[in-house]
Design a protein around this motif. Structure first.
Motif, PDB file in Angstrom:
ATOM      1  N   THR A   1       0.821  -1.209   0.000  1.00 27.05           N
ATOM      2  CA  THR A   1       0.000   0.000   0.000  1.00 27.05           C
ATOM      3  C   THR A   1       0.854   1.257   0.000  1.00 27.05           C
TER       4      THR A   1
ATOM      5  N   GLN B   1       0.954   3.737  -3.032  1.00 29.44           N
ATOM      6  CA  GLN B   1       0.460   5.056  -2.671  1.00 29.44           C
ATOM      7  C   GLN B   1       1.367   6.140  -3.250  1.00 29.44           C
TER       8      GLN B   1
ATOM      9  N   LEU C   1      -1.141   8.950  -4.077  1.00 27.86           N
ATOM     10  CA  LEU C   1      -2.391   8.943  -3.329  1.00 27.86           C
ATOM     11  C   LEU C   1      -2.164   9.473  -1.927  1.00 27.86           C
TER      12      LEU C   1
ATOM     13  N   THR D   1      -7.405   9.932   0.732  1.00 26.38           N
ATOM     14  CA  THR D   1      -8.008   9.402  -0.497  1.00 26.38           C
ATOM     15  C   THR D   1      -8.177   7.890  -0.401  1.00 26.38           C
ATOM     16  N   ILE D   2      -7.146   7.219   0.100  1.00 27.80           N
ATOM     17  CA  ILE D   2      -7.212   5.763   0.269  1.00 27.80           C
ATOM     18  C   ILE D   2      -8.330   5.385   1.232  1.00 27.80           C
TER      19      ILE D   2
ATOM     20  N   PRO E   1      -6.856   4.674  -8.286  1.00 28.23           N
ATOM     21  CA  PRO E   1      -7.106   4.397  -6.865  1.00 28.23           C
ATOM     22  C   PRO E   1      -8.265   3.437  -6.640  1.00 28.23           C
TER      23      PRO E   1
END
Length: 214
Positions: A91, A95, A100, A104-105, A132
């Motif tokens: 992640t 990211q 990101l 947002t995640i 995303p």
């Protein structure tokens, strides 16, 4: 004997140009699925596909549409599979790759968990949310059928819209689009892909540098 020779040269030029447009369409859509922008390339190619249908070149039109859909399938499935198998382990890296923000995640994850396919469909039309949405769908282990039902329908609607524009305005544009303007279209398409890639790399480096400082 001269006119037939000129006609053959023109026909060959059109064929090569259409092949380049098909290639640009595939590259642009594949990169877009990973969050690398190429403003207007795939949209313009699909409009051009609609125009080609009007002028009788249905095979070229289907090849352009097919290139966009194939790139979507291969690229989105790759990102979805990687994120699904690695889960939260990658992640942080992804990211940074997709630039990101944590909020947002979290926002995408909250919407996806327990959601239906139409949430994924809608997310495809939100600016900068395509990659995303695909990544978090894999992380959240959204079922493959649900994921591709939403993304597939979104792709068909999107492709149909721009191809339809070419069909509607194709006759009007027929006098404007000729052999001499096709190279200009190709230059604009590949320039957009190159510019989008450069901008993405610059922003990514700045983001990494900022993370290192902080």
């Amino acid at each position: 004997m001269t006119p037939p020779v000129q006609t053959d040269i023109v026909s060959a030029g059109i064929g090569e140009a259409d092949g380049a447009i098909i290639l640009a369409t595939f590259i642009a859509q594949a990169l877009k699925e990973w969050g690398i922008p190429s403003p207007g390339v795939t949209q313009g190619a699909l409009i051009y596909a609609g125009f080609k249908m009007i002028t009788g070149s249905v095979d070229v039109a289907l090849a352009i549409i097919g290139a966009a859909i194939l790139a979507f399938l291969l690229s989105s499935m790759t990102l979805y599979t990687v994120s699904r198998k690695t889960g939260h382990h990658l992640t942080g890296r992804v990211q940074k790759l997709l630039r990101l923000k944590p909020k947002t995640i979290n926002a995408v994850q909250d919407r996806l968990i327990g959601s239906s396919w139409w949430v994924i469909l809608g997310g495809r039309f939100v600016p900068a949310m395509m990659a995303p949405m695909t990544f978090m769908a894999g992380v959240c282990k959204i079922p493959v059928l649900r994921f591709y039902l939403g993304t597939g329908l979104a792709m068909l609607i999107w492709a149909g819209f721009f191809t339809g524009m070419g069909l509607i305005f194709g006759e009007t544009a027929a006098d404007l689009i000729n052999v001499s303007i096709v190279p200009v279209i190709l230059i604009l398409m590949f320039s957009s892909i190159l510019a989008g890639g450069i901008i993405w790399l610059v922003r990514r480096r700045r983001s990494v540098a900022f993370d290192d400082v902080s």
